[in-house]
Design a protein around this motif. Structure first.
Motif, short mmCIF file in Angstrom:
data_model
loop_
_atom_site.label_atom_id
_atom_site.label_comp_id
_atom_site.label_asym_id
_atom_site.label_seq_id
_atom_site.Cartn_x
_atom_site.Cartn_y
_atom_site.Cartn_z
N THR A 140 -10.68 -11.70 -16.68
CA THR A 140 -11.53 -11.78 -16.53
C THR A 140 -12.72 -11.16 -16.73
O THR A 140 -13.39 -10.90 -17.01
CB THR A 140 -12.28 -13.04 -15.72
N ALA A 141 -12.47 -10.07 -15.54
CA ALA A 141 -12.63 -9.17 -15.63
C ALA A 141 -13.42 -8.27 -16.76
O ALA A 141 -14.17 -7.67 -16.53
CB ALA A 141 -12.66 -7.86 -14.16
N ALA A 142 -12.13 -8.01 -17.18
CA ALA A 142 -11.73 -7.70 -18.83
C ALA A 142 -12.88 -7.89 -19.48
O ALA A 142 -14.20 -7.39 -20.28
CB ALA A 142 -11.01 -7.14 -19.10
N TRP A 143 -13.28 -9.24 -20.02
CA TRP A 143 -14.20 -10.03 -20.54
C TRP A 143 -15.04 -9.48 -20.31
O TRP A 143 -16.09 -9.59 -21.44
CB TRP A 143 -13.20 -11.39 -20.72
N VAL A 144 -15.59 -10.04 -19.07
CA VAL A 144 -16.73 -9.81 -18.63
C VAL A 144 -17.49 -8.04 -18.93
O VAL A 144 -18.55 -7.82 -19.38
CB VAL A 144 -17.49 -10.10 -17.01
N PHE A 145 -16.40 -7.53 -18.63
CA PHE A 145 -16.81 -6.27 -18.94
C PHE A 145 -17.89 -5.77 -20.81
O PHE A 145 -17.76 -5.20 -21.67
CB PHE A 145 -15.98 -5.30 -18.77
N VAL A 146 -16.45 -6.83 -21.12
CA VAL A 146 -16.48 -6.16 -23.00
C VAL A 146 -18.07 -7.07 -23.40
O VAL A 146 -18.73 -7.09 -23.95
CB VAL A 146 -15.36 -6.52 -24.03
N ILE A 147 -17.90 -8.52 -22.73
CA ILE A 147 -18.98 -8.97 -23.09
C ILE A 147 -20.59 -7.93 -23.03
O ILE A 147 -21.38 -7.82 -24.09
CB ILE A 147 -19.05 -10.55 -22.85
N GLY A 148 -20.19 -7.86 -21.46
CA GLY A 148 -21.29 -6.92 -21.45
C GLY A 148 -22.00 -5.93 -21.57
O GLY A 148 -22.86 -5.72 -22.23
N ARG A 149 -21.27 -5.19 -22.40
CA ARG A 149 -20.83 -3.83 -23.15
C ARG A 149 -21.94 -4.51 -24.45
O ARG A 149 -22.01 -3.53 -25.40
CB ARG A 149 -19.13 -3.13 -23.56
N ILE A 150 -21.25 -6.31 -25.34
CA ILE A 150 -21.54 -6.42 -26.22
C ILE A 150 -22.97 -6.30 -26.27
O ILE A 150 -24.43 -6.21 -26.98
CB ILE A 150 -21.11 -7.35 -27.32
N ILE A 151 -23.45 -7.04 -24.42
CA ILE A 151 -24.76 -7.40 -25.07
C ILE A 151 -25.38 -6.12 -24.20
O ILE A 151 -26.76 -6.06 -25.07
CB ILE A 151 -24.73 -8.29 -23.11
N HIS A 152 -25.09 -5.15 -23.57
CA HIS A 152 -25.67 -3.82 -23.48
C HIS A 152 -26.15 -3.10 -25.21
O HIS A 152 -27.39 -2.56 -24.81
CB HIS A 152 -24.99 -2.81 -22.37
N ALA A 153 -24.98 -3.44 -25.80
CA ALA A 153 -25.71 -3.12 -27.53
C ALA A 153 -26.69 -3.34 -28.12
O ALA A 153 -27.32 -2.68 -28.00
CB ALA A 153 -24.30 -3.01 -28.08
N PHE A 154 -26.37 -4.38 -27.48
CA PHE A 154 -27.39 -5.64 -28.66
C PHE A 154 -29.21 -4.87 -27.85
O PHE A 154 -29.83 -4.47 -28.49
CB PHE A 154 -26.90 -7.15 -28.65
N ILE A 155 -28.97 -4.61 -26.71
CA ILE A 155 -30.16 -4.82 -26.17
C ILE A 155 -30.92 -3.29 -26.58
O ILE A 155 -31.88 -3.25 -26.88
CB ILE A 155 -30.71 -4.50 -24.20
N GLN A 156 -29.26 -1.94 -26.58
CA GLN A 156 -30.33 -0.90 -26.50
C GLN A 156 -30.60 -0.84 -28.83
O GLN A 156 -31.01 0.21 -28.55
CB GLN A 156 -29.28 0.06 -26.84
N LEU A 157 -29.72 -1.55 -29.05
CA LEU A 157 -30.33 -1.47 -30.26
C LEU A 157 -31.60 -1.91 -31.07
O LEU A 157 -31.60 -2.04 -32.09
CB LEU A 157 -28.34 -1.70 -31.24
N THR A 158 -31.66 -2.94 -30.44
CA THR A 158 -32.55 -3.93 -30.31
C THR A 158 -33.86 -3.50 -30.16
O THR A 158 -34.81 -2.39 -30.15
CB THR A 158 -32.82 -5.05 -30.22
N LYS A 159 -34.27 -4.38 -28.74
CA LYS A 159 -35.65 -3.45 -28.25
C LYS A 159 -35.31 -2.75 -27.06
O LYS A 159 -37.03 -2.02 -26.88
CB LYS A 159 -36.29 -4.56 -27.21
N ASN A 160 -34.63 -2.81 -26.52
CA ASN A 160 -34.22 -1.16 -25.44
C ASN A 160 -34.69 -1.40 -24.84
O ASN A 160 -35.50 -0.79 -23.77
CB ASN A 160 -33.98 -0.05 -26.00
N VAL A 161 -35.02 -2.93 -23.47
CA VAL A 161 -35.76 -2.97 -22.58
C VAL A 161 -34.54 -2.00 -21.15
O VAL A 161 -33.72 -3.01 -20.88
CB VAL A 161 -35.97 -4.61 -22.38
N ILE A 162 -35.27 -1.28 -20.81
CA ILE A 162 -34.26 -0.82 -20.01
C ILE A 162 -34.44 -1.42 -18.15
O ILE A 162 -32.92 -1.80 -18.04
CB ILE A 162 -35.00 0.98 -19.66
N PHE A 163 -35.21 -1.59 -18.09
CA PHE A 163 -35.56 -2.47 -17.28
C PHE A 163 -35.84 -3.72 -16.92
O PHE A 163 -37.53 -3.56 -17.93
CB PHE A 163 -36.43 -1.52 -16.20
N PRO A 164 -36.12 -4.64 -16.60
CA PRO A 164 -34.36 -5.21 -16.31
C PRO A 164 -33.06 -5.42 -17.25
O PRO A 164 -32.29 -5.76 -16.22
CB PRO A 164 -34.76 -6.76 -15.12
#
Length: 133
Positions: free
Chosen positions: A84-108
């Motif tokens: 479960t933690a592995a899937w949370v990590f990977v899904i979170g990394r996908i969301i993190h990449a999406f945020i950084q590659l689009t609007k890149n809103v760092i906080f929050p």
């Protein structure tokens, strides 16, 4: 080999390669529009730099995920908490990449997702450690 950690690892690797392809496309298209001389003077635009930064990010914390996942696979120490933690990590990394590659809103947003992924990794590490000691 049929192991529940292989698929999350493959998704993480595939995402890294997709980001690399996006970065290459972004750089080549910008160079073809502006030319090398202009890029040397002005640099790449923010969205291209964000893609570059995100690609570099794929070789920071995710490396711990890969090594830990391989250790878990080799030792057979997987648990439902680890998976479960592995899937949370990977899904979170996908969301993190999406945020950084689009609007890149760092906080929050980006930072919050980063914290969640690191916590998932810590949970994986603690659970693994408890399995092998």
């Amino acid at each position: 080999m049929d192991h529940p950690l292989i698929f999350p690892m493959l998704i993480q690797m595939g995402m890294s390669l997709m980001i690399l392809l996006w970065l290459a496309y972004s750089r080549v298209s910008r160079i073809s529009k502006q030319g090398i001389a202009e890029i040397r003077k002005t640099g790449f635009p923010v969205h291209v730099n964000n893609a570059s930064d995100n690609f570099k990010n794929q070789f920071e914390v995710p490396v711990i995920f890969y090594v830990l996942s391989l250790l878990i696979i080799v030792t057979g120490a997987q648990t439902s908490v680890i998976i479960t933690a592995a899937w949370v990590f990977v899904i979170g990394r996908i969301i993190h990449a999406f945020i950084q590659l689009t609007k890149n809103v760092i906080f929050p947003w980006r930072f919050g997702v980063f914290v969640i992924t690191v916590l998932a990794l810590i949970i994986m590490l603690i659970s693994f450690t408890l399995q092998v000691i």
